[in-house]
Design a protein around this motif. Structure first.
Motif, PDB file in Angstrom:
ATOM      1  N   PHE A 124      -0.093  -2.012  -0.534  1.00 32.32           N
ATOM      2  CA  PHE A 124       0.664  -3.004   0.468  1.00 32.32           C
ATOM      3  C   PHE A 124       1.352  -1.795   1.625  1.00 32.32           C
ATOM      4  O   PHE A 124       1.597  -1.927   2.588  1.00 32.32           O
ATOM      5  CB  PHE A 124       1.528  -4.041   0.233  1.00 32.32           C
ATOM      6  N   ARG A 125       1.764  -0.577   1.017  1.00 31.00           N
ATOM      7  CA  ARG A 125       2.073   0.419   1.694  1.00 31.00           C
ATOM      8  C   ARG A 125       1.266   0.916   2.628  1.00 31.00           C
ATOM      9  O   ARG A 125       1.695   1.413   3.900  1.00 31.00           O
ATOM     10  CB  ARG A 125       2.890   1.417   0.717  1.00 31.00           C
ATOM     11  N   THR A 126       0.006   0.970   2.286  1.00 25.13           N
ATOM     12  CA  THR A 126      -1.064   1.436   3.281  1.00 25.13           C
ATOM     13  C   THR A 126      -2.054   0.392   3.617  1.00 25.13           C
ATOM     14  O   THR A 126      -3.288   0.500   3.818  1.00 25.13           O
ATOM     15  CB  THR A 126      -1.817   2.696   2.343  1.00 25.13           C
ATOM     16  N   LEU A 127      -1.277  -0.958   4.164  1.00 30.71           N
ATOM     17  CA  LEU A 127      -2.399  -1.902   4.116  1.00 30.71           C
ATOM     18  C   LEU A 127      -3.021  -1.733   5.412  1.00 30.71           C
ATOM     19  O   LEU A 127      -4.364  -2.207   5.407  1.00 30.71           O
ATOM     20  CB  LEU A 127      -1.079  -3.098   4.593  1.00 30.71           C
ATOM     21  N   ALA A 128      -2.584  -0.862   6.331  1.00 32.58           N
ATOM     22  CA  ALA A 128      -3.713  -0.682   7.623  1.00 32.58           C
ATOM     23  C   ALA A 128      -4.759  -0.071   7.182  1.00 32.58           C
ATOM     24  O   ALA A 128      -5.861  -0.241   7.359  1.00 32.58           O
ATOM     25  CB  ALA A 128      -2.822  -0.030   8.755  1.00 32.58           C
ATOM     26  N   GLN A 129      -4.624   0.895   6.365  1.00 36.17           N
ATOM     27  CA  GLN A 129      -5.759   1.955   5.755  1.00 36.17           C
ATOM     28  C   GLN A 129      -6.444   0.825   4.970  1.00 36.17           C
ATOM     29  O   GLN A 129      -7.825   0.986   4.960  1.00 36.17           O
ATOM     30  CB  GLN A 129      -5.274   2.912   5.004  1.00 36.17           C
ATOM     31  N   SER A 130      -5.882   0.101   4.201  1.00 31.46           N
ATOM     32  CA  SER A 130      -6.557  -0.814   2.993  1.00 31.46           C
ATOM     33  C   SER A 130      -7.445  -1.774   3.809  1.00 31.46           C
ATOM     34  O   SER A 130      -8.468  -2.199   3.198  1.00 31.46           O
ATOM     35  CB  SER A 130      -5.553  -1.342   2.313  1.00 31.46           C
ATOM     36  N   PHE A 131      -6.848  -2.402   4.840  1.00 36.85           N
ATOM     37  CA  PHE A 131      -7.675  -3.470   5.665  1.00 36.85           C
ATOM     38  C   PHE A 131      -8.516  -3.106   6.582  1.00 36.85           C
ATOM     39  O   PHE A 131      -9.732  -3.606   6.494  1.00 36.85           O
ATOM     40  CB  PHE A 131      -6.379  -4.291   5.848  1.00 36.85           C
ATOM     41  N   LEU A 132      -7.973  -2.251   7.401  1.00 39.78           N
ATOM     42  CA  LEU A 132      -8.731  -1.973   8.859  1.00 39.78           C
ATOM     43  C   LEU A 132      -9.843  -1.141   8.617  1.00 39.78           C
ATOM     44  O   LEU A 132     -10.915  -1.343   9.165  1.00 39.78           O
ATOM     45  CB  LEU A 132      -7.813  -1.500   9.822  1.00 39.78           C
ATOM     46  N   SER A 133      -9.688  -0.121   7.726  1.00 43.63           N
ATOM     47  CA  SER A 133     -10.750   0.652   7.318  1.00 43.63           C
ATOM     48  C   SER A 133     -12.277   0.073   6.900  1.00 43.63           C
ATOM     49  O   SER A 133     -13.338   0.171   7.441  1.00 43.63           O
ATOM     50  CB  SER A 133     -10.368   1.751   6.261  1.00 43.63           C
ATOM     51  N   PRO A 134     -11.997  -0.727   6.090  1.00 40.03           N
ATOM     52  CA  PRO A 134     -13.359  -1.567   5.578  1.00 40.03           C
ATOM     53  C   PRO A 134     -13.794  -2.466   6.760  1.00 40.03           C
ATOM     54  O   PRO A 134     -15.039  -2.414   6.961  1.00 40.03           O
ATOM     55  CB  PRO A 134     -13.040  -2.380   4.450  1.00 40.03           C
ATOM     56  N   VAL A 135     -12.875  -3.061   7.543  1.00 45.24           N
ATOM     57  CA  VAL A 135     -13.112  -3.839   8.477  1.00 45.24           C
ATOM     58  C   VAL A 135     -14.207  -3.005   9.610  1.00 45.24           C
ATOM     59  O   VAL A 135     -15.201  -3.535  10.222  1.00 45.24           O
ATOM     60  CB  VAL A 135     -12.212  -4.480   9.274  1.00 45.24           C
TER      61      VAL A 135
END
Lengths: 253, 309
Positions: A18-29
């Motif tokens: 959750f600290r790196t949510l942007a990376q975790s979420f946006l990157s796969p999208v």
């Protein structure tokens, strides 16, 4: 069972996510969207439907598998390698936890993160193609089992690795080629007969074939074989992890 | 009284044949502070690591509060807290979260009031929301102690707690140790600062090359093995020791104005009276007299080098 320890490890790992949510979420999208634009739209428009399924829709299960497998491995390997690298593993080794609890914590969190991304990709795909899921129950099970089994593999890699280079060695040199050659972007029936036979030695074929079957009822290999393959793979990983903790290989001197 | 920690013939050999522990036996009573002294590579950290479960022993047994560390590892480890030598912390984690994590790992639910108490005790309360990477070296050490105390251990291992820290922080650490002792925690610390052992330990163990050379009450050790010296300072320097004083085995300092007499404080006759009489008889005039007791450091160096103390 020390469930409190399992929860602590799980929560700790999820906090990193959750600290790196942007990376975790946006990157796969983003990467999935790119795949659809390039493979689905640009190339797919020149490829005929495969057994009644448009090419864009055909590659969805493979794309999900591609991301989920790679993320499971990287999440789990990083999760256990980082404490080794930082030295914080001392706490894990001196705590009243056994290997089952450690594995459930780390692998559970890694699989959850991969599952989350898998679902995100699935939702993203619905914006690009018409999806149908004929066997939703089987689809969920395949997805969960894949996340779990490859997180187990990632955990083994994280324990084995003694530097960051080794961490990416197996995913990049072994797993990526197996996935790309495992029918992510094509049906193996499109290959010449000799290559069809050779491809059957690639374990990922069974995984993608089974997962695709759960969407469209199409399979390169019988669904039973797919299920067996993933269960055997999970069993092997569990066996190796059991041995690692029994002998303390690379973790306990 | 049953010891809280009992180590019996503990051995650890590595694959390359190196014997890090050669049959260490040691009993530690509840509530005491034991300082393990030894040079680098003596086996101090291996001993701690083995008791805490980080290293697997080759043979021997260890019980903590009566629980075997291998067959009953959960109960044994719950009683132990470990503060490692190196600062090993997740840099992006917040102080509060990392202490809560440690508590959870040892099987305890998040007890906010307990965590608050620990953080306040270690002056970390104001830093609880900070990421660890934002803390100073001294604060990070405190976080390590907070993590080790999170599950309220009965036995605390401090592996070189003051290695590389400044004098002020070292004094702070000693105060923390004293407070923990008051709270009834048994403390085993390794150090190669003799003054640390001298300042805070109840008992001192000396370990070298994987063997425990001795374990003794600090004061007894110093009294038994310590030698005392009298320094007789003269008003006028002399060239050599007068013949009349030859039987006293004196040494003369470089300037020729201090006579040094070494004696055993436990001897029936220390010879001090005779010495001072003879000094006066020899016509020497005293400026001052002072006594000096050998420190743990000298005892330690003598033990490790094999020379009699």
């Amino acid at each position: 069972m020390n469930w409190s320890a399992v929860a602590a490890i799980y929560r700790f790992e999820m906090a990193r996510f959750f600290r790196t949510l942007a990376q975790s979420f946006l990157s796969p999208v983003l990467s999935t969207s790119l795949y659809f634009v390039v493979f689905g739209t640009a190339i797919g428009s020149r490829i005929q439907e495969i057994e009644g399924v448009s090419y864009g829709a055909f590659i969805v299960p493979g794309l999900i598998m591609l991301s989920v497998v790679m993320l499971s491995i990287s999440n789990a390997s990083f999760g256990i390698y980082f404490p080794k690298f930082l030295g914080t593993i001392y706490e894990l080794l001196s705590a009243p936890v056994n290997f089952i609890e450690i594995v459930i914590g780390y692998v559970g969190a890694a699989a959850t993160k991969a599952l989350f991304v898998g679902v995100v990709i699935l939702i993203t795909a619905t914006f690009f193609v018409d999806l149908r899921i004929e066997h939703p129950f089987a689809m969920v099970w395949f997805l969960v089992l894949t996340c779990l089994s490859f997180s187990l593999l990632g955990f083994i890699i994280g324990i084995w690795a003694s530097n960051f280079e080794q961490m990416s060695l197996v995913p990049q040199l072994v797993v990526t080629p197996l996935i790309f050659l495992g029918g992510t972007f094509y049906s193996i029936s499109m290959l010449p007969p000799v290559w069809q036979t050779i491809t059957l030695f690639n374990p990922v074929v069974y995984l993608i074939s089974g997962f695709r079957w759960s969407f469209y009822g199409l399979a390169d290999v019988p669904i039973g074989f797919s299920l067996l393959a993933i269960l055997v793979f999970t069993g092997i990983c569990l066996g190796i992890i059991g041995w690692i903790f029994k002998t303390g290989w690379r973790i306990r001197s | 009284m049953t010891p809280i920690l009992s180590i019996r013939d503990l051995r650890k050999s590595y694959a390359d044949g190196f014997e890090a522990l050669k049959g260490v036996s040691l009993d530690i009573e509840e509530g005491e502070i034991l300082a393990l002294l030894g040079p680098n590579g003596a086996g101090k950290t291996t001993l701690i690591s083995t008791v805490c479960g980080i290293t697997t022993p080759t043979s021997g047994s260890v019980t903590v509060g009566g629980h075997d560390i291998q067959t009953d590892f959960r109960a044994a480890r719950r009683m132990i807290g470990l503060v490692p030598q190196e600062i090993a912390l997740e840099p992006f984690e917040k102080v509060w979260n990392t202490v809560r994590f440690s508590r959870g790992l040892f099987g305890y639910g998040a007890d906010n009031s307990r965590i608050e108490e620990i953080l306040r005790k270690l002056s970390l309360w104001n830093k609880r929301k900070n990421a660890i990477k934002e803390l100073s070296g001294g604060m990070k050490r405190r976080v390590l102690i907070a993590k080790a105390l999170a599950h309220e251990p009965r036995v605390l291992f401090l592996d070189e707690p003051t290695a590389g820290v400044d004098v002020e922080l070292r004094k702070d650490m000693w105060e923390i140790v004293a407070e923990l002792k008051q709270a009834g925690v048994t403390i085993i610390l390794t150090t190669h600062y003799i003054e640390e052992a001298e300042a805070i330990a109840d008992r001192v163990g000396v370990i070298d090359k994987g063997e425990l050379l001795l374990v003794q009450d600090k004061n007894t050790l110093m009294a038994q093995m310590g030698k005392k010296q009298i320094e007789v300072m003269l008003t006028e320097p002399i060239q050599s020791i007068p013949k009349a004083l030859a039987e006293h085995n004196l040494t003369l300092n470089g300037n020729g104005d201090v006579l040094i007499y070494t004696y055993d404080i436990h001897a029936d006759r220390t010879g001090i009276t005779t010495l001072l009489n003879d000094v006066a008889q020899a016509g020497l005039v005293l400026r001052d007299v002072q006594t000096r007791q050998s420190s743990l450091e000298e005892i330690f160096v003598n033990l490790v080098s094999g020379a009699p103390a």
